[in-house]
Design an enzyme around this catalytic site. Structure first.
Site, short mmCIF file in Angstrom:
data_model
loop_
_atom_site.label_atom_id
_atom_site.label_comp_id
_atom_site.label_asym_id
_atom_site.label_seq_id
_atom_site.Cartn_x
_atom_site.Cartn_y
_atom_site.Cartn_z
N ARG A 287 0.87 -1.18 0.00
CA ARG A 287 0.00 0.00 0.00
C ARG A 287 0.90 1.23 0.00
O ARG A 287 2.03 1.18 0.47
CB ARG A 287 -0.90 0.02 1.23
N LYS B 158 -2.89 -2.26 7.60
CA LYS B 158 -4.15 -1.83 8.22
C LYS B 158 -4.33 -2.52 9.56
O LYS B 158 -3.93 -3.67 9.75
CB LYS B 158 -5.33 -2.17 7.30
N HIS C 105 -2.24 2.04 -5.87
CA HIS C 105 -3.05 0.87 -5.55
C HIS C 105 -3.28 0.00 -6.79
O HIS C 105 -3.54 -1.20 -6.67
CB HIS C 105 -4.39 1.29 -4.93
N ARG D 257 -0.62 -2.46 -6.73
CA ARG D 257 -0.92 -3.49 -5.73
C ARG D 257 -1.92 -4.50 -6.30
O ARG D 257 -1.77 -5.71 -6.15
CB ARG D 257 -1.47 -2.84 -4.46
N HIS E 139 -4.39 -9.22 3.97
CA HIS E 139 -5.84 -9.15 4.17
C HIS E 139 -6.23 -9.97 5.40
O HIS E 139 -5.78 -11.11 5.56
CB HIS E 139 -6.59 -9.71 2.95
N TYR F 231 -9.95 -11.00 -6.51
CA TYR F 231 -8.94 -11.18 -7.56
C TYR F 231 -9.19 -12.44 -8.38
O TYR F 231 -8.66 -12.58 -9.48
CB TYR F 231 -7.54 -11.20 -6.95
#
Length: 314
Positions: free
Chosen positions: A156, A187, A256, A259, A282, A291
């Protein structure tokens, strides 16, 4: 200014959930909006009833013209607030329980084709086809390193910004050159390590050879700007956009997107969704599953181009 119960909740999530500063701003904005809407309607927040909650939610859509995603975010913040107020025994019920925003369309993330991504990563600003003056060799080395880390590691932009030259007590992230690994803070303040490929390591070494000519002596950041201070997210986006245009990319390229390209290309090659989840950091594999749709689109294009029964009659 937020009333006491709302500011108390904001402080609670700041300490307990360790949200990023940008997330805290979003939460504070949603709480302030709730306070203002309730105040305008003469509604006491601690005695808010479900029918009043529905009315406030309707105003988000009607008067404020918020889209489904923004509404869902606000309702999530408000729901969390009343869950906390209930735990603190300040309210008897959560008036936002069961209240959901309209469903929003889920656009697929945009990823570059493999050839385009490789072309961008391999691009040299000093060899521009338009005959423009060669870029400063130091900035060229930095920007090449930037692209390789974004695409080669799936970082990120905030994770890239947080990388330091080496690990330290205050470091958010760093690269272990010996292990060829990048450790980043993602995150939810979750750390993860991702491998750094040979191309990215080569670009990193080239940048480190000239970094000292730009960076201040006490600057810990890996990537620095022309004034020697840490490179920010806005500067990274601008540099990447300009580099992509110079490289002849077919679309606007942002961090992004690289990414997304990283995730999509790894999945196309390996088919290992669980590994992609770990590399991206994630928390839930359902986030990574989007994806698989990109991968299916890739397969569908191959089918349309190659299968005799898929070809349209001339």
């Amino acid at each position: 200014m937020l009333a006491a119960p709302l500011s108390g909740y904001l402080e609670h999530i700041k300490v307990q959930r360790r949200l990023a500063p940008r997330s805290l701003v979003i939460y504070a904005d949603a709480l302030l909006r709730l306070q203002n809407l309730a105040g305008a309607g003469g509604i006491a927040l601690l005695t808010l009833r479900p029918h009043q909650a529905r009315s406030l939610a309707a105003k988000l859509h009607g008067e404020m013209d918020l889209g489904p995603r923004s509404m869902a975010l606000h309702l999530s913040v408000w729901r969390g607030l009343y869950r906390w107020l209930g735990a603190e025994r300040l309210v008897e019920l959560n008036p936002f329980d069961g209240l959901r925003a309209p469903k929003a369309a889920k656009p697929l993330p945009k990823a570059l084709a493999v050839d385009d991504a490789v072309q961008l990563a391999s691009f040299s600003g000093g060899n521009a086809a338009d005959g423009a003056q060669a870029l400063d060799a130091r900035l060229e080395a930095r920007d090449r390193c930037m692209v390789e880390l974004l695409y080669g590691c799936g970082l990120r932009v905030s994770e890239l910004v947080g990388l330091d030259l080496q690990a330290g007590p205050a470091s958010l992230g760093w690269i272990d050159r010996q292990a060829a690994e990048a450790t980043v803070l993602g995150k939810g303040s979750k750390r993860r390590s991702v491998p750094v490929g040979s191309a990215a390591m080569a670009a990193l070494d080239q940048w480190l050879q000239v970094r000292g000519q730009l960076a201040r002596s006490d600057e810990p950041a890996l990537l620095v700007g022309q004034r020697g201070a840490r490179l920010g997210a806005v500067q990274i986006r601008a540099s990447l956009k300009a580099r992509a245009l110079a490289a002849g990319m077919p679309a606007h390229v942002h961090p992004h997107m690289l990414r997304h390209s990283f995730a999509s290309h790894i999945l196309q090659s390996s088919g290992d969704l669980r590994a992609v989840q770990e590399l991206l950091g994630h928390a839930h594999i359902t986030t990574t599953q989007i994806y698989t749709q990109l991968d299916f689109q890739h397969l569908a294009k191959i089918y349309d181009a190659a299968h005799p029964r898929a070809k349209k009659k001339q």
